[in-house]
Design a protein around this motif. Structure first.
Motif, short mmCIF file in Angstrom:
data_model
loop_
_atom_site.label_atom_id
_atom_site.label_comp_id
_atom_site.label_asym_id
_atom_site.label_seq_id
_atom_site.Cartn_x
_atom_site.Cartn_y
_atom_site.Cartn_z
N TRP A 174 2.01 8.94 -4.75
CA TRP A 174 1.38 7.80 -5.55
C TRP A 174 0.56 8.22 -6.61
O TRP A 174 0.33 9.64 -6.70
N SER A 175 0.30 7.39 -7.64
CA SER A 175 -0.40 7.73 -8.97
C SER A 175 -0.93 6.36 -9.33
O SER A 175 -0.55 5.36 -8.89
N LEU A 176 -1.84 6.34 -10.15
CA LEU A 176 -2.54 5.39 -10.85
C LEU A 176 -1.97 5.13 -12.28
O LEU A 176 -1.76 6.25 -12.99
N ASP A 184 -8.54 -0.99 -17.99
CA ASP A 184 -9.25 -1.88 -17.12
C ASP A 184 -8.18 -2.82 -16.33
O ASP A 184 -8.26 -3.63 -15.90
N GLN A 185 -6.94 -2.60 -16.52
CA GLN A 185 -5.73 -2.75 -15.86
C GLN A 185 -4.96 -1.98 -14.92
O GLN A 185 -3.80 -1.59 -15.41
N VAL A 186 -5.60 -1.35 -14.02
CA VAL A 186 -5.25 -0.18 -13.23
C VAL A 186 -4.33 -0.90 -11.94
O VAL A 186 -4.44 -1.86 -11.61
N ALA A 187 -3.05 0.00 -11.78
CA ALA A 187 -2.31 -0.34 -10.83
C ALA A 187 -1.80 0.71 -9.93
O ALA A 187 -1.69 1.87 -10.45
N LEU A 188 -1.53 0.77 -8.86
CA LEU A 188 -1.24 1.83 -7.95
C LEU A 188 0.29 1.73 -8.01
O LEU A 188 1.44 0.85 -7.76
N SER A 189 0.98 3.10 -8.11
CA SER A 189 2.48 3.22 -8.49
C SER A 189 2.81 4.26 -7.21
O SER A 189 2.23 5.26 -6.96
N VAL A 234 4.93 -1.08 -7.40
CA VAL A 234 3.76 -1.21 -7.96
C VAL A 234 2.85 -2.26 -7.67
O VAL A 234 3.36 -3.43 -7.52
N ILE A 235 1.55 -1.95 -7.28
CA ILE A 235 0.59 -2.99 -6.61
C ILE A 235 -0.66 -2.96 -7.52
O ILE A 235 -1.19 -1.73 -7.99
#
Length: 252
Positions: A174-176, A184-189, A234-235
């Motif tokens: 996983w990564s950000l 300011d629009q971070v998602a988990l990949s 992606v979340i």
């Protein structure tokens, strides 16, 4: 700083863009002296060069929770910081200007070393129709993840009754990521491999109002399918932390 929960790492480099013929050359150099020259069409977007810069100067790895941010060294924003350059900016528009790039660390305390769960249940017609989902996502501090999703759906009312079960198990890293280049629009990949098992069968209610599959009374077995392959998801951070989306988290 204008960006909360963001750490600027002491890694800076500059790029001078010069236009020659139908191409624009950008020389990028780290303070350590390591440098590379990128050639591209004038209409190329800056965002399209990020991957090349990471590959050439950071050996393809800028860190699990890092983002490359390009800024204009000759202007500043409302906070007095160098003006950020959007990923959609064309290279030709910054030819001859000094460009700085900053390696930004995205805060991962909210997700690293945590377990996320989501449950959903919807029953209809006194249980004769039901949809259920259970999802568990584990994010290890090492950068590895495991994901398990159990989906169930059945309809025992009517001539086309059925029962459907699906299990998805995935593992990987996983990564950000910062969507649209915005911190300011971070998602988990999530990237890895998955194994999915599907069980589908006709069903009906017996005289005791118990949901039975066709295989339970000897009328034939269920349709079982399995497949494996690449897994990518992606979340958004806002989704994982929102009570409205049903996610709950706890420390591992």
């Amino acid at each position: 700083r204008c960006f909360p929960a963001v750490v600027f790492v002491d890694v800076f480099f500059f790029a001078m863009a010069t236009e020659q013929d139908n191409e624009v050359e950008i020389e990028v150099a780290l303070l350590s002296g390591r440098s590379t020259t990128l050639s591209c069409a004038p209409a190329t977007k800056l965002g399209d060069l990020h991957a090349n810069i990471i590959t050439e100067l950071f050996d393809g790895d800028a860190g699990r929770c890092s983002m490359l941010r390009l800024v204009d060294g000759q202007s500043s924003d409302s906070c007095g910081e160098p003006g950020p350059l959007a990923s959609s900016v064309e290279v030709s528009s910054v030819a001859g200007r000094r460009i700085m790039a900053v390696l930004v660390n995205l805060d991962d305390d909210w997700c690293s070393g945590r377990r996320f769960r989501r449950s959903y249940l919807r029953g209809r017609r006194c249980g004769m129709q039901e949809t259920r989902q259970e999802v568990t996502l584990l994010l290890q501090r090492s950068g590895e993840f495991s994901y398990v999703a159990d989906n169930h759906d059945h309809d025992c009312d009517g001539p086309d009754s059925y029962q459907y079960d699906e299990n998805v198990t995935a593992r990987g890293t996983w990564s950000l990521v910062a969507q649209n280049g915005c911190v300011d629009q971070v998602a988990l990949s999530l990237h890895g491999t998955h194994k999915t098992t599907v069980r589908e069968v006709e069903s009906h209610y017996d005289h005791d109002d118990e949901c039975q599959t066709s295989g339970d009374d000897g009328a034939g077995g269920p349709d079982m399918r399995e497949h494996e392959g690449a897994f990518s998801m992606v979340i958004k951070k806002a989704t994982l932390l929102s009570d409205n989306d049903g996610w709950r988290s706890e420390a591992l």
